[in-house]
Write a protein that holds these residues in place. Structure first.
Motif, PDB file in Angstrom:
ATOM      1  N   VAL A   8       0.780  -1.034   0.036  1.00  0.00           N
ATOM      2  CA  VAL A   8      -0.034  -0.064  -0.158  1.00  0.00           C
ATOM      3  C   VAL A   8       0.927   1.299  -0.058  1.00  0.00           C
ATOM      4  N   LEU A   9       0.482   2.256  -0.756  1.00  0.00           N
ATOM      5  CA  LEU A   9       1.083   3.541  -0.609  1.00  0.00           C
ATOM      6  C   LEU A   9       0.166   4.287  -0.145  1.00  0.00           C
ATOM      7  N   VAL A  10       0.294   5.359   0.758  1.00  0.00           N
ATOM      8  CA  VAL A  10      -0.644   6.374   1.452  1.00  0.00           C
ATOM      9  C   VAL A  10      -0.266   7.696   1.245  1.00  0.00           C
ATOM     10  N   ALA A  11      -1.069   8.389   0.862  1.00  0.00           N
ATOM     11  CA  ALA A  11      -0.740   9.710   0.157  1.00  0.00           C
ATOM     12  C   ALA A  11      -1.852  10.886   0.866  1.00  0.00           C
ATOM     13  N   ASP A  12      -1.273  11.485   1.870  1.00  0.00           N
ATOM     14  CA  ASP A  12      -2.061  12.674   2.605  1.00  0.00           C
ATOM     15  C   ASP A  12      -0.981  13.665   2.931  1.00  0.00           C
ATOM     16  N   ASP A  13      -1.522  15.080   2.989  1.00  0.00           N
ATOM     17  CA  ASP A  13      -0.488  16.011   3.259  1.00  0.00           C
ATOM     18  C   ASP A  13      -0.502  16.342   4.800  1.00  0.00           C
ATOM     19  N   HIS A  14      -1.419  15.781   5.837  1.00  0.00           N
ATOM     20  CA  HIS A  14      -1.288  15.774   7.037  1.00  0.00           C
ATOM     21  C   HIS A  14      -0.571  14.711   7.707  1.00  0.00           C
ATOM     22  N   SER A  15       0.441  14.829   8.157  1.00  0.00           N
ATOM     23  CA  SER A  15       1.477  13.701   8.593  1.00  0.00           C
ATOM     24  C   SER A  15       0.900  12.980   9.472  1.00  0.00           C
ATOM     25  N   LEU A  16       0.549  13.692  10.470  1.00  0.00           N
ATOM     26  CA  LEU A  16      -0.258  12.875  11.674  1.00  0.00           C
ATOM     27  C   LEU A  16      -1.258  11.781  11.431  1.00  0.00           C
ATOM     28  N   PHE A  17      -2.207  12.362  10.338  1.00  0.00           N
ATOM     29  CA  PHE A  17      -3.382  11.338   9.952  1.00  0.00           C
ATOM     30  C   PHE A  17      -2.451  10.396   9.520  1.00  0.00           C
ATOM     31  N   ARG A  18      -1.533  10.730   8.329  1.00  0.00           N
ATOM     32  CA  ARG A  18      -0.790   9.719   7.399  1.00  0.00           C
ATOM     33  C   ARG A  18      -0.278   8.635   8.433  1.00  0.00           C
ATOM     34  N   LEU A  53      -2.153  -1.311  -3.747  1.00  0.00           N
ATOM     35  CA  LEU A  53      -3.381  -0.084  -3.402  1.00  0.00           C
ATOM     36  C   LEU A  53      -2.856   1.247  -3.076  1.00  0.00           C
ATOM     37  N   VAL A  54      -3.339   2.068  -3.495  1.00  0.00           N
ATOM     38  CA  VAL A  54      -3.043   3.612  -3.197  1.00  0.00           C
ATOM     39  C   VAL A  54      -4.308   3.900  -2.791  1.00  0.00           C
ATOM     40  N   LEU A  55      -3.916   4.624  -1.421  1.00  0.00           N
ATOM     41  CA  LEU A  55      -4.781   5.586  -0.498  1.00  0.00           C
ATOM     42  C   LEU A  55      -4.425   7.262  -0.713  1.00  0.00           C
ATOM     43  N   LEU A  56      -5.451   7.737  -1.396  1.00  0.00           N
ATOM     44  CA  LEU A  56      -5.164   9.270  -1.881  1.00  0.00           C
ATOM     45  C   LEU A  56      -6.336  10.249  -1.361  1.00  0.00           C
ATOM     46  N   ASP A  57      -5.516  11.224  -0.524  1.00  0.00           N
ATOM     47  CA  ASP A  57      -6.358  12.214   0.094  1.00  0.00           C
ATOM     48  C   ASP A  57      -6.861  13.147  -1.115  1.00  0.00           C
ATOM     49  N   ILE A  58      -7.934  13.854  -1.099  1.00  0.00           N
ATOM     50  CA  ILE A  58      -8.351  14.854  -2.092  1.00  0.00           C
ATOM     51  C   ILE A  58      -7.546  16.233  -2.078  1.00  0.00           C
ATOM     52  N   SER A  59      -7.469  16.654  -1.014  1.00  0.00           N
ATOM     53  CA  SER A  59      -6.924  17.893  -0.909  1.00  0.00           C
ATOM     54  C   SER A  59      -5.322  17.892  -0.625  1.00  0.00           C
ATOM     55  N   MET A  60      -4.447  17.879  -1.584  1.00  0.00           N
ATOM     56  CA  MET A  60      -3.305  18.162  -1.410  1.00  0.00           C
ATOM     57  C   MET A  60      -2.537  18.922  -2.112  1.00  0.00           C
ATOM     58  N   PRO A  61      -1.479  19.294  -1.726  1.00  0.00           N
ATOM     59  CA  PRO A  61      -0.512  20.490  -2.475  1.00  0.00           C
ATOM     60  C   PRO A  61       0.077  19.808  -3.661  1.00  0.00           C
ATOM     61  N   LYS A  62       0.543  20.612  -4.553  1.00  0.00           N
ATOM     62  CA  LYS A  62       1.115  20.399  -5.859  1.00  0.00           C
ATOM     63  C   LYS A  62       0.490  19.763  -6.800  1.00  0.00           C
ATOM     64  N   MET A  63      -0.278  18.470  -6.592  1.00  0.00           N
ATOM     65  CA  MET A  63      -1.249  17.879  -7.495  1.00  0.00           C
ATOM     66  C   MET A  63      -2.358  17.305  -6.468  1.00  0.00           C
ATOM     67  N   ASN A  64      -3.463  17.717  -6.521  1.00  0.00           N
ATOM     68  CA  ASN A  64      -4.650  17.119  -5.803  1.00  0.00           C
ATOM     69  C   ASN A  64      -4.714  15.688  -5.978  1.00  0.00           C
ATOM     70  N   GLY A  65      -5.466  14.836  -5.169  1.00  0.00           N
ATOM     71  CA  GLY A  65      -5.574  13.616  -5.114  1.00  0.00           C
ATOM     72  C   GLY A  65      -6.355  13.012  -6.403  1.00  0.00           C
ATOM     73  N   LEU A  66      -7.466  13.779  -6.928  1.00  0.00           N
ATOM     74  CA  LEU A  66      -8.162  13.486  -8.075  1.00  0.00           C
ATOM     75  C   LEU A  66      -7.386  13.500  -9.589  1.00  0.00           C
ATOM     76  N   GLU A  67      -6.488  14.535  -9.407  1.00  0.00           N
ATOM     77  CA  GLU A  67      -5.638  14.600 -10.510  1.00  0.00           C
ATOM     78  C   GLU A  67      -4.701  13.514 -10.572  1.00  0.00           C
ATOM     79  N   ALA A  68      -4.270  13.253  -9.457  1.00  0.00           N
ATOM     80  CA  ALA A  68      -3.115  12.024  -9.201  1.00  0.00           C
ATOM     81  C   ALA A  68      -3.957  10.679  -9.592  1.00  0.00           C
TER      82      ALA A  68
END
Length: 153
Positions: A8-18, A53-68
């Motif tokens: 699994v890859l986990v992508a979220d800009d909030h470190s504590l949550f991730r 599996l990739v878990l993606l947050d929607i609101s992230m910097p540089k490229m949001n989760g929907l674009e990713a």
């Protein structure tokens, strides 16, 4: 957990949550192969590591989760992608489904629901709660009705 989805890859800009999600996944015998704090890093790591599996947050910097999501599914259609978000916006949900997301989970799920939803992916189930499924059905019906109605002058 079954054997098909392990990495699994986990992508979220909030470190504590991730890091919390990583801990939950590892406790359920998933191998977290990478973490990303933005969508661009998620895409890059997916290309390098090709997780199951990739878990993606929607609101992230540089490229949001929907674009990713769009890029990952275009390049690796067999990789499961689940949006893990706070967004209850119908437009985000519809966009995620349109671009091939295998699930759309709210961040307020309890641990057992979360793991159960991910486990269901291997049985061909979408990782989506009943509440979100109802929201999706209403949104789809609204969009269909809007398309069917002729434009008024």
């Amino acid at each position: 957990m079954k054997s098909n989805i392990k990495r699994v890859l986990v992508a979220d800009d909030h470190s504590l949550f991730r890091r919390g999600i990583v801990g939950l996944l590892e406790a359920a015998d998933y191998e977290v192969v990478a973490q990303a704090n933005d969508g661009a890093a998620a895409v890059e790591n997916t290309r390098k590591l090709q997780p199951d599996l990739v878990l993606l947050d929607i609101s992230m910097p540089k490229m949001n989760g929907l674009e990713a999501l769009k890029i990952i599914k275009a390049e690796f259609p067999a990789i499961y992608v689940v949006m893990l978000t706070l967004s209850e916006e119908n437009s985000d949900l519809l966009e995620a489904v349109k671009h091939g997301a295998n699930g759309y989970l709210m961040k307020d799920l309890n641990y057992h629901e979360f793991i159960d939803m991910l486990s269901g992916l291997e049985n061909g189930e979408a990782a989506i709660t009943r509440k979100t499924a109802s929201q999706l059905m209403v949104s789809l019906a609204d969009n269909t009705n809007q398309l069917a109605e002729p434009n008024s002058p």
